[in-house]
Design a protein around this motif. Structure first.
Motif, mmCIF file in Angstrom:
data_model
loop_
_atom_site.group_PDB
_atom_site.id
_atom_site.type_symbol
_atom_site.label_atom_id
_atom_site.label_comp_id
_atom_site.label_asym_id
_atom_site.label_seq_id
_atom_site.Cartn_x
_atom_site.Cartn_y
_atom_site.Cartn_z
ATOM 1 N N SER A 28 47.817 -9.863 62.452
ATOM 2 C CA SER A 28 48.422 -8.607 62.376
ATOM 3 C C SER A 28 49.251 -8.430 61.267
ATOM 4 C CB SER A 28 48.818 -8.136 63.746
ATOM 5 O OG SER A 28 47.629 -7.958 64.544
ATOM 6 N N HIS A 100 45.850 -4.642 69.775
ATOM 7 C CA HIS A 100 45.057 -3.734 69.304
ATOM 8 C C HIS A 100 44.922 -4.175 67.783
ATOM 9 C CE1 HIS A 100 43.464 -0.018 67.739
ATOM 10 N NE2 HIS A 100 43.380 0.444 68.966
ATOM 11 N N GLU A 101 43.639 -3.753 67.269
ATOM 12 C CA GLU A 101 43.523 -4.130 65.733
ATOM 13 C C GLU A 101 44.373 -3.543 64.697
ATOM 14 O OE1 GLU A 101 39.482 -2.847 64.979
ATOM 15 O OE2 GLU A 101 39.672 -0.837 65.232
ATOM 16 N N THR A 102 44.746 -2.467 65.208
ATOM 17 C CA THR A 102 45.939 -1.803 64.296
ATOM 18 C C THR A 102 47.438 -1.861 64.784
ATOM 19 O OG1 THR A 102 45.624 0.306 65.397
ATOM 20 C CG2 THR A 102 44.203 -0.111 63.526
ATOM 21 N N VAL A 105 50.613 -0.852 62.714
ATOM 22 C CA VAL A 105 50.661 0.575 62.812
ATOM 23 C C VAL A 105 51.160 1.237 64.034
ATOM 24 C CG1 VAL A 105 49.638 2.846 62.335
ATOM 25 C CG2 VAL A 105 48.924 0.864 61.131
ATOM 26 N N ILE A 106 50.732 0.535 65.291
ATOM 27 C CA ILE A 106 51.111 1.116 66.618
ATOM 28 C C ILE A 106 52.746 0.929 66.727
ATOM 29 C CG2 ILE A 106 50.840 0.659 69.202
ATOM 30 C CD1 ILE A 106 47.869 0.598 68.522
ATOM 31 N N GLU A 108 55.015 0.212 64.519
ATOM 32 C CA GLU A 108 55.669 0.993 63.708
ATOM 33 C C GLU A 108 56.130 2.338 64.208
ATOM 34 O OE1 GLU A 108 55.988 2.801 58.842
ATOM 35 O OE2 GLU A 108 54.242 1.491 59.785
ATOM 36 N N LYS A 109 54.973 3.279 64.841
ATOM 37 C CA LYS A 109 55.117 4.332 65.399
ATOM 38 C C LYS A 109 56.058 4.248 66.774
ATOM 39 C CE LYS A 109 53.691 7.683 64.172
ATOM 40 N NZ LYS A 109 54.209 8.560 63.572
ATOM 41 N N GLU A 139 46.110 10.375 65.240
ATOM 42 C CA GLU A 139 45.396 9.648 66.137
ATOM 43 C C GLU A 139 46.461 9.269 67.318
ATOM 44 O OE1 GLU A 139 44.447 5.626 65.621
ATOM 45 O OE2 GLU A 139 45.987 5.309 63.955
#
Length: 246
Positions: A28, A100-102, A105-106, A108-109, A139
């Motif tokens: 990741s 999770h595959e993202t 991004v998660i 960072e949020k 999302e």
């Protein structure tokens, strides 16, 4: 050089787990650091010297905490102190998770939301407690939780939230304490999609099961406290929902 914002709690001897989480973080493209978990089974951590055993025995549990439970609490508590010292939000993970595959991004949020809300749960909730949607951004859904039981495998926390949590004596398992808003005033929120897509494939290496039974003569006071806890959690939750206008 900036310190990594992701801290993974792991026992030094848990090499297989470390290898697995390291591979996931690399895939990741996430920068992280291991926090060497405190193993309560090799001795009582100095951080536990202020444990409120009287409250533990007569109100919250009815039996002494296991050594593994104390070590688990001390590990998370140490990272709360670390968060305060760093002066910015961090993500704390345990080492038995599947990302999770993202994930990037998660995270960072989650760090962004921790700045505003303090404590962001990054795994699904397994109980049927109340929760209310607070924000929807593309999302991502952010929900206020009535409780946060069983939710410390992955979370983002701000220095301000950490300050609230460290002010109180220990008397509960660490996950139950974090969910006890009526004690410290720090609410828990959940971010979805969750960072953790799977967990529980492995037994905990930090906290082992405790088969000791609770003394029956402590049952009345514990039941009274349990009723008080439920009332206070509901009141705190309803108050925050009103404040947020949700």
């Amino acid at each position: 050089m900036n310190s990594p914002k992701i801290h993974v709690i792991s026992l030094l001897r848990s090499q297989d787990r470390r290898d697995n989480v390291s591979l996931q973080m690399a895939e990741s493209q996430l920068d992280f650091t291991f926090f060497d978990a405190i193993d309560g089974r090799v001795g009582k951590p100095a951080l536990a010297n202020d444990y409120d055993y009287k409250k533990r025995l007569w109100l919250t549990s009815g039996k002494m905490p296991s050594l593994g439970e104390v070590g688990c609490y001390a590990s998370h508590y140490s990272l709360w102190l670390k968060c305060i010292a760093l002066g910015h939000p961090i993500v704390v993970c345990e080492d038995d998770i599947e990302l999770h595959e993202t994930a990037a991004v998660i995270i960072e949020k989650a760090l962004e939301k921790a700045e505003k809300y303090g404590f962001i749960r990054l795994e699904a909730f397994e109980h049927k407690g109340m929760h209310t949607k607070v924000e929807q951004e593309g999302e991502f859904t952010l929900s206020l939780l009535e409780d946060n039981y069983g939710g410390l495998r992955a979370y983002a926390i701000s220095p301000e939230a950490a300050q609230r949590l460290i002010k109180h004596r220990w008397s509960l398992p660490v996950d139950c304490f974090v969910g006890a808003t009526y004690i410290h005033g720090q609410y828990s929120y959940q971010l979805s999609p969750c960072l953790v897509v799977d967990h529980g494939k492995h037994d905990s290496t930090i906290q082992i099961a405790d088969n000791n039974k609770t003394a029956l003569y402590r049952k009345p006071t514990r039941e009274l406290y349990s009723a008080y806890k439920k009332i206070m959690l509901t009141r705190m939750y309803e108050k925050k929902c009103k404040e947020l206008g949700v």
